[in-house]
Design an enzyme around this catalytic site. Structure first.
Site, PDB file in Angstrom:
ATOM      1  CD  GLU A 167      39.512  35.999  46.129  1.00 42.99           C
ATOM      2  OE1 GLU A 167      40.137  34.893  45.902  1.00 42.99           O
ATOM      3  OE2 GLU A 167      38.563  36.397  45.489  1.00 42.99           O
ATOM      4  CD  GLU A 345      38.114  38.963  41.929  1.00 43.19           C
ATOM      5  OE1 GLU A 345      37.733  38.089  42.208  1.00 43.19           O
ATOM      6  OE2 GLU A 345      39.270  39.385  42.254  1.00 43.19           O
TER       7      GLU A 345
HETATM    8  C1  GCO Z   1      39.729  35.944  42.604  1.00 42.32           C
HETATM    9  C2  GCO Z   1      40.135  35.899  41.785  1.00 42.32           C
HETATM   10  C3  GCO Z   1      40.027  35.615  40.426  1.00 42.32           C
HETATM   11  C4  GCO Z   1      39.203  34.474  40.097  1.00 42.32           C
HETATM   12  C5  GCO Z   1      37.726  34.704  40.297  1.00 42.32           C
HETATM   13  C6  GCO Z   1      36.720  33.646  39.801  1.00 42.32           C
HETATM   14  O1  GCO Z   1      40.267  37.037  43.355  1.00 42.32           O
HETATM   15  O2  GCO Z   1      39.521  34.856  43.222  1.00 42.32           O
HETATM   16  O3  GCO Z   1      40.591  37.490  41.742  1.00 42.32           O
HETATM   17  O4  GCO Z   1      41.057  35.666  39.777  1.00 42.32           O
HETATM   18  O5  GCO Z   1      39.260  34.393  38.664  1.00 42.32           O
HETATM   19  O6  GCO Z   1      37.385  34.787  41.756  1.00 42.32           O
HETATM   20  O7  GCO Z   1      37.279  32.425  40.514  1.00 42.32           O
END
Ligand code: GCO
Length: 440
Positions: A167, A345
């Site tokens: 990200e 994710e």
């Molecule tokens: C992300 C993050 C996570 C967060 C999840 C929830 O990549 O955004 O990998 O670290 O915890 O997205 O907000």
């Protein structure tokens, strides 16, 4: 009841975590400070005043955690390596105890038949590098490539999937523009610079991965929050287009098309002075896998975000809207034609207040996962090359600026004891991972 869905044997199920969110520290592994340690120490930055010093204590409980994953029948595990554990000051000598830690973790995973998927950078930049400009300094991209090389040299013989960044939108946007994340700057111009240097680092990292482990799957993990205008009014449409460009196309554009989205470049008034000859060629070298992180959508108007009263939301306040995931996957497939997509994710923070026999009975999380998995399946049926799905997250952990108050895990971490207790969703996910069949 809906029909059952069989994902088939060529689809994998896994879970994801990140270093700073779960590891904590061990005296046996000397490590450098990261920008998140610094940020946590600044009053008012983290909602509950917490930090990552202990987190889930994974640094001591990693073997138990791998056993847990095995009990949950996971095919793959996505984790990140903490740069400050491997090269404490960001550049220079590698730290043997840090590398040994990941070496043992990888061996333990492979021993239990769980395939590791490694992310080189999930936001915990060594503080020593921030002291000399962090992502505003082009040299950080070269430091990243050298750090990547150290990890590749140690784990390249056993890790078959490598992703450079998690990200970059969040690192650059929340870290440098809104100040919600480390290093907490608030400056759009800096955000643009940081974004470019992170992309450059991605390109340099890809070169190292290709040269060192040519047979591995390599790529990047991007987050997407599809943006829709609240109405057809030109002002709403314009806001949605600008946000779409910055939030969803800024990274995929250069990586897949070799160019930043032009209309957004203009809207933001970016002179691109930090882009040097050859950068975009490097950034757009082919990737094997695009990791997609999806949580919610944004419906926006000229006066801001719109979430109508009564819309189902998670504890983050994020709208629950599974159809947006299908639309997103098909849009990515058509627009960027990635060779392979992995949902790296997807998940939700829920209240986790219901219990049966002491176990969190999170039927709302199960519904969320089921509805989103259904959309993944539909997008796959429609032709998007989706290879697998990883739930965020394996266990409750440090949710960045929100501390430990928001719980995304399918496994509960009991306060004080840090005991791991699978929630109802973990049992449900374990069955899915075992059979590949989503119950109706
Ligand atoms: C992300 C993050 C996570 C967060 C999840 C929830 O990549 O955004 O990998 O670290 O915890 O997205 O907000």
């Amino acid at each position: 009841m809906t029909d059952t869905i069989d994902f088939g044997s060529d689809f994998f199920f896994g879970s994801a975590t990140s270093s700073f969110q779960i590891e904590g520290r061990s005296d046996a592994i000397p490590q450098g400070e990261s920008i998140w340690d610094t940020f946590c120490a600044e009053p008012g930055r983290i909602a509950d005043g917490s930090n990552g010093l202990v987190a889930c204590d994974h640094v001591h409980r990693w073997a138990e955690d791998v056993q847990l994953m095995s009990d949950l029948n996971l095919d793959k595990y996505r984790f990140s390596v903490a740069w400050p554990k491997v090269i404490p000051t960001g550049t220079g000598a590698a730290s043997a105890p840090g590398l040994d830690f990941y070496d043992r973790l990888v061996d333990e995973l492979l021993g239990k038949g769980i395939e590791p998927m490694l992310t080189l950078y999930h936001w915990d930049l060594p503080q020593a590098l921030d002291d000399v400009g962090g992502w505003l300094n082009r040299d950080t991209a070269y430091a990243f490539a050298d750090y990547a090389q150290v990890v590749l040299d140690r784990l390249g013989d056993r890790v078959s999937t490598w992703t450079t960044f998690n990200e970059p939108y969040v690192s650059a946007g929340l870290g440098y523009v809104t100040g919600e994340h480390a290093p907490g700057h608030r400056n759009l111009r800096e955000g643009l610079t940081a974004a470019h240097h992170i992309l450059l680092a991605h390109g340099l990292g890809m070169e190292r991965i290709r040269a060192t482990v040519p047979d591995s799957d390599a790529g990047i993990v991007l987050n997407f929050t599809p943006v829709e205008p609240a109405s057809d009014a030109p002002a709403d449409v314009a806001v949605a287009a600008a946000r779409q460009g910055w939030e969803n196309e800024w990274y995929a554009g250069p990586i897949f098309h070799g160019a930043y989205p032009e209309a957004t470049v203009e809207a933001l008034g970016w002179d691109q002075s930090e882009v040097q000859d050859g950068d975009l060629a490097l950034i757009s070298a082919p990737v094997d896998v695009l990791g997609v992180n999806f949580y919610t959508r944004s419906v926006v108007s000229s006066v801001g975000q719109q979430i109508p009263f009564g819309t189902p939301r998670t504890e983050m306040g994020w709208e629950i809207h599974a159809p947006s995931l299908k639309r997103l996957l098909l849009w990515l497939h058509e627009t960027y034609t990635p060779a392979k997509i992995v949902i790296t994710e997807n998940g939700c923070a829920m209240p986790d207040t219901e219990r049966v026999d002491g176990v969190v009975d999170d039927q709302d999380r199960i519904d969320y996962l089921r509805n989103h998995l259904t959309m993944v399946h539909e997008a796959r049926e429609a032709g998007a090359p989706i290879a697998g799905y990883m739930v965020w997250s394996l266990m409750d952990n440090f949710e960045w600026a929100l501390g430990y108050e928001k719980r995304f895990g399918i496994v509960e971490i009991e306060a004080d004891t840090l005991r791991r207790i699978p929630k109802a969703s973990a049992r449900w996910f374990a069955e899915l991972a075992k059979t590949g069949v989503l119950p109706g």
